[in-house]
Design an enzyme around this catalytic site. Structure first.
Site, PDB file in Angstrom:
ATOM      1  N   HIS A 153       0.816  -1.220   0.000  1.00 23.96           N
ATOM      2  CA  HIS A 153       0.000   0.000   0.000  1.00 23.96           C
ATOM      3  C   HIS A 153       0.847   1.266   0.000  1.00 23.96           C
ATOM      4  O   HIS A 153       0.337   2.351  -0.247  1.00 23.96           O
ATOM      5  CB  HIS A 153      -0.935  -0.003   1.218  1.00 23.96           C
ATOM      6  CG  HIS A 153      -2.028  -1.036   1.110  1.00 23.96           C
ATOM      7  ND1 HIS A 153      -3.324  -0.714   0.786  1.00 23.96           N
ATOM      8  CD2 HIS A 153      -2.007  -2.386   1.238  1.00 23.96           C
ATOM      9  CE1 HIS A 153      -4.058  -1.814   0.744  1.00 23.96           C
ATOM     10  NE2 HIS A 153      -3.282  -2.842   1.021  1.00 23.96           N
ATOM     11  N   ASP A 355       3.641   9.218  -0.728  1.00 26.24           N
ATOM     12  CA  ASP A 355       2.367   8.572  -0.388  1.00 26.24           C
ATOM     13  C   ASP A 355       2.093   7.482  -1.415  1.00 26.24           C
ATOM     14  O   ASP A 355       2.217   7.733  -2.623  1.00 26.24           O
ATOM     15  CB  ASP A 355       1.235   9.616  -0.455  1.00 26.24           C
ATOM     16  CG  ASP A 355       0.158   9.376   0.588  1.00 26.24           C
ATOM     17  OD1 ASP A 355      -0.048   8.215   0.948  1.00 26.24           O
ATOM     18  OD2 ASP A 355      -0.466  10.366   1.022  1.00 26.24           O
TER      19      ASP A 355
HETATM   20  P1  ADQ Z   1      -3.061   6.064   4.741  1.00 25.18           P
HETATM   21  O1  ADQ Z   1      -1.650   6.511   4.924  1.00 25.18           O
HETATM   22  O2  ADQ Z   1      -3.833   5.888   5.976  1.00 25.18           O
HETATM   23  O3  ADQ Z   1      -3.145   4.731   3.883  1.00 25.18           O
HETATM   24  P2  ADQ Z   1      -4.973   7.403   2.838  1.00 25.18           P
HETATM   25  O4  ADQ Z   1      -4.825   6.702   1.545  1.00 25.18           O
HETATM   26  O5  ADQ Z   1      -5.178   8.847   2.688  1.00 25.18           O
HETATM   27  O6  ADQ Z   1      -3.725   7.211   3.801  1.00 25.18           O
HETATM   28  O7  ADQ Z   1      -6.213   6.771   3.587  1.00 25.18           O
HETATM   29  C1  ADQ Z   1      -6.656   7.270   4.785  1.00 25.18           C
HETATM   30  C2  ADQ Z   1      -8.097   6.857   5.026  1.00 25.18           C
HETATM   31  O8  ADQ Z   1      -8.412   7.180   6.372  1.00 25.18           O
HETATM   32  C3  ADQ Z   1      -9.068   7.631   4.138  1.00 25.18           C
HETATM   33  O9  ADQ Z   1     -10.136   6.799   3.796  1.00 25.18           O
HETATM   34  C4  ADQ Z   1      -9.531   8.774   5.040  1.00 25.18           C
HETATM   35  O10 ADQ Z   1     -10.824   9.260   4.792  1.00 25.18           O
HETATM   36  C5  ADQ Z   1      -9.476   8.125   6.398  1.00 25.18           C
HETATM   37  N1  ADQ Z   1      -9.187   9.174   7.390  1.00 25.18           N
HETATM   38  C6  ADQ Z   1      -8.087   9.942   7.441  1.00 25.18           C
HETATM   39  N2  ADQ Z   1      -8.219  10.843   8.446  1.00 25.18           N
HETATM   40  C7  ADQ Z   1      -9.408  10.629   9.023  1.00 25.18           C
HETATM   41  C8  ADQ Z   1     -10.133  11.231  10.095  1.00 25.18           C
HETATM   42  N3  ADQ Z   1      -9.657  12.246  10.779  1.00 25.18           N
HETATM   43  N4  ADQ Z   1     -11.337  10.741  10.421  1.00 25.18           N
HETATM   44  C9  ADQ Z   1     -11.834   9.722   9.720  1.00 25.18           C
HETATM   45  N5  ADQ Z   1     -11.224   9.124   8.699  1.00 25.18           N
HETATM   46  C10 ADQ Z   1     -10.029   9.565   8.354  1.00 25.18           C
HETATM   47  C11 ADQ Z   1      -2.189   3.805   3.296  1.00 25.18           C
HETATM   48  C12 ADQ Z   1      -1.131   4.455   2.392  1.00 25.18           C
HETATM   49  C13 ADQ Z   1      -1.794   5.273   1.314  1.00 25.18           C
HETATM   50  C14 ADQ Z   1      -2.769   4.387   0.517  1.00 25.18           C
HETATM   51  C15 ADQ Z   1      -3.719   3.652   1.453  1.00 25.18           C
HETATM   52  C16 ADQ Z   1      -4.560   2.626   0.713  1.00 25.18           C
HETATM   53  O11 ADQ Z   1      -0.248   5.264   3.158  1.00 25.18           O
HETATM   54  O12 ADQ Z   1      -0.836   5.841   0.438  1.00 25.18           O
HETATM   55  O13 ADQ Z   1      -3.525   5.211  -0.353  1.00 25.18           O
HETATM   56  O14 ADQ Z   1      -2.991   2.952   2.458  1.00 25.18           O
HETATM   57  O15 ADQ Z   1      -3.769   1.759  -0.036  1.00 25.18           O
END
Ligand code: ADQ
Length: 478
Positions: A153, A355
């Site tokens: 990921h 990311d």
């Molecule tokens: P993350 O680093 O966690 O994921 P991201 O892809 O942005 O990053 O996903 C975060 C998820 O958590 C999103 O669905 C978001 O809505 C939710 N989230 C974030 N902050 C929140 C909050 N305050 N309250 C509720 N929900 C919140 C890892 C990798 C990424 C990759 C994903 C999926 O680091 O690059 O895109 O996995 O593969």
């Protein structure tokens, strides 16, 4: 015996109705064909040589316990203080302790034994993320020759970053034990293939797969997405304003786990630079939602303090009695509320320094009203930027560039906003998470299975997987 799907991820999804794109997609995939979801138990305890059954319907969920020491060394240590910073180009934050790697391998070895005891011949396995890089390698040693896919990921590290590892050569060997290695972007695939190109143990087969010792691995990009329709529906659901009497005139939103890879200090500084140039009549807000994560790791404590300081300083400087420019919320927010906040924002700031994909960027796009959409400001170092060239792409290290992008976004004409949003939405829809999981599993099923090593063959080796040095992929399964 029909094929079951066995998914392994760091955490098991909670009970009840599944929510969140990835969880729903994997849940549907297992529920459709039958299978098992395996993950670490949220509480530490005694290491055991059996799984704990957590749930049995609509499929089995099995948990393995980490000891307190393994939680420290395997999870907080090797996974989150070595691999995470390394893959996010933060070699300076890598904390090398010999017990970290020792326990990382030990946990993967124990988990492999637990899986080997229950796996059936036709099962296919889908392993998720950097916590389990050596799992297939350990399974193969135990005689498990099922099809095993892996999805990373986070970004695939560069060769230079890999050399920071205590035993860099293991990385290529571990990953070569999978039949299919799924990465987020084409750039990640290029970095992975560069690793194999520079490794004398690897050989490229005519179809592009990599032969490594007895194994053949196929490396592909599968950009992950979200459940687009579900997020769009949640965003459009009518609800009272969450701001009450504190409704901002206009706001830019940021939603991230509070992680140093997300570029939050630069984002705050950039918003400060934008405020410098703002006329007095304009009162924009940055709504930043950033729940804590991995709080036991020092680098996360440092970023938490740094961000509080910057927000405090900027608010002290710019706020008025009736205006707080930065509203920083250090906790998780309900998914439905998040979707509505996205919909009403004028712009979204994604400023990751590195990311894998960044699902928030996709959620923002899905949440918009196509007739009057907000603007996505997107770091060119997020995987999402590879297919979303119509977002306002920025260099997250350049705060002036981000500040300018905020101004451009807030002043953008309706016509340009619609055009950019339509192009981004097309990319978001093309990577919907249900398509993502079916593409990955379809490809994994077409991989040639790894053949058992024939014991006692000349040189102690055996027959190459997939026949005699043949392709790792085939169009139709025999
Ligand atoms: P993350 O680093 O966690 O994921 P991201 O892809 O942005 O990053 O996903 C975060 C998820 O958590 C999103 O669905 C978001 O809505 C939710 N989230 C974030 N902050 C929140 C909050 N305050 N309250 C509720 N929900 C919140 C890892 C990798 C990424 C990759 C994903 C999926 O680091 O690059 O895109 O996995 O593969």
């Amino acid at each position: 015996m029909p094929e079951r799907l066995i998914v392994v991820s760091n955490r098991l999804p909670g009970g009840g109705k599944p929510s969140g794109g990835l969880v729903v997609a994997l849940h549907d995939a297992i529920a459709d064909r039958g299978g098992i979801w395996i993950g670490a138990h949220p509480e530490t305890g005694e290491a055991s040589d059996t799984f704990e059954e957590v749930e049995t319907t609509p499929y089995r969920k099995l948990a393995f316990r980490l000891t307190e020491e393994e939680q420290e060394n395997y999870y907080l240590g090797f996974a989150n203080s070595v691999l995470w910073p390394l893959c996010h180009r933060r070699g300076d934050l890598v904390d090398l302790q010999s017990e970290y790697e020792r326990d990382y391998i030990a946990v993967n070895r124990r988990l492999a034994r637990l899986i080997a005891d229950m796996v059936e011949e036709e099962d296919i396995l889908w392993i998720h993320d950097y916590h389990f890089l050596p799992l297939a390698y350990e399974l193969r040693k135990l005689g498990v020759f099922n099809r095993i896919g892996f999805f990373l990921h986070i970004p695939f590290p560069s060769l230079a970053d890999l050399s920071v590892l205590p035993t860099p050569a293991s990385f290529a060997e571990w990953l070569a034990s999978y039949n299919l290695l799924g990465l987020q972007t084409r750039r990640d695939v290029a970095r992975c293939l560069e690793m194999y190109r520079s490794d004398p143990r690897a050989e490229f087969l005519p179809d592009g797969t990599v032969k490594f010792g007895m194994n053949v691995v196929s490396v592909r990009s599968f950009p992950i997405g979200i459940d687009v329709a579900d997020f769009a529906r949640a965003a459009a659901e009518p609800a009272p304003s969450p701001f009450g009497r504190e409704e901002p005139d206009e706001y830019v939103i940021g939603v991230d786990r509070l992680d140093y890879s997300k570029g939050l200090p630069n984002r705050f500084h950039a918003f400060g630079e934008f405020l410098e140039t703002c006329p007095d009549t304009r009162r924009p807000c940055l709504i930043q939602i950033a729940p804590p994560t991995r709080e036991q790791v020092k680098a996360y404590q440092d970023i938490t303090r740094e961000l509080e300081e910057i927000a405090g300083r900027l608010n002290g400087r710019f706020a008025a009695l009736d205006w707080t420019p930065i509203r920083y919320i250090h906790r998780a927010v309900e998914r439905e509320e998040l979707a509505r906040l996205h919909r009403n924002a004028k712009a979204c700031l994604v400023t990751s320094l590195a990311d894998g994909m960044n699902l928030v960027a996709k959620e923002f796009v899905a949440a918009q009203d196509p007739d009057d959409p907000g603007v996505l400001i997107l770091s060119k170092f997020a995987g999402a930027a590879e297919d979303m060239g119509q977002a306002l792409l920025v260099n997250p290290y350049n705060t002036s560039e981000i500040a300018e992008a905020i101004e451009t976004a807030l002043d953008m004409s309706l016509e340009e906003r619609r055009r950019r949003h339509a192009a981004c939405l097309e990319a978001v829809e093309a990577s919907d998470v249900s398509l993502w999981s079916s593409h990955f599993l379809g490809m994994l099923e077409r991989c040639m299975p790894t053949l058992p090593v024939r014991r006692g063959a000349a040189g102690g080796g055996g027959e190459a997987p997939g026949g005699t040095g043949g392709s790792g992929m085939m169009a139709d399964r025999a």
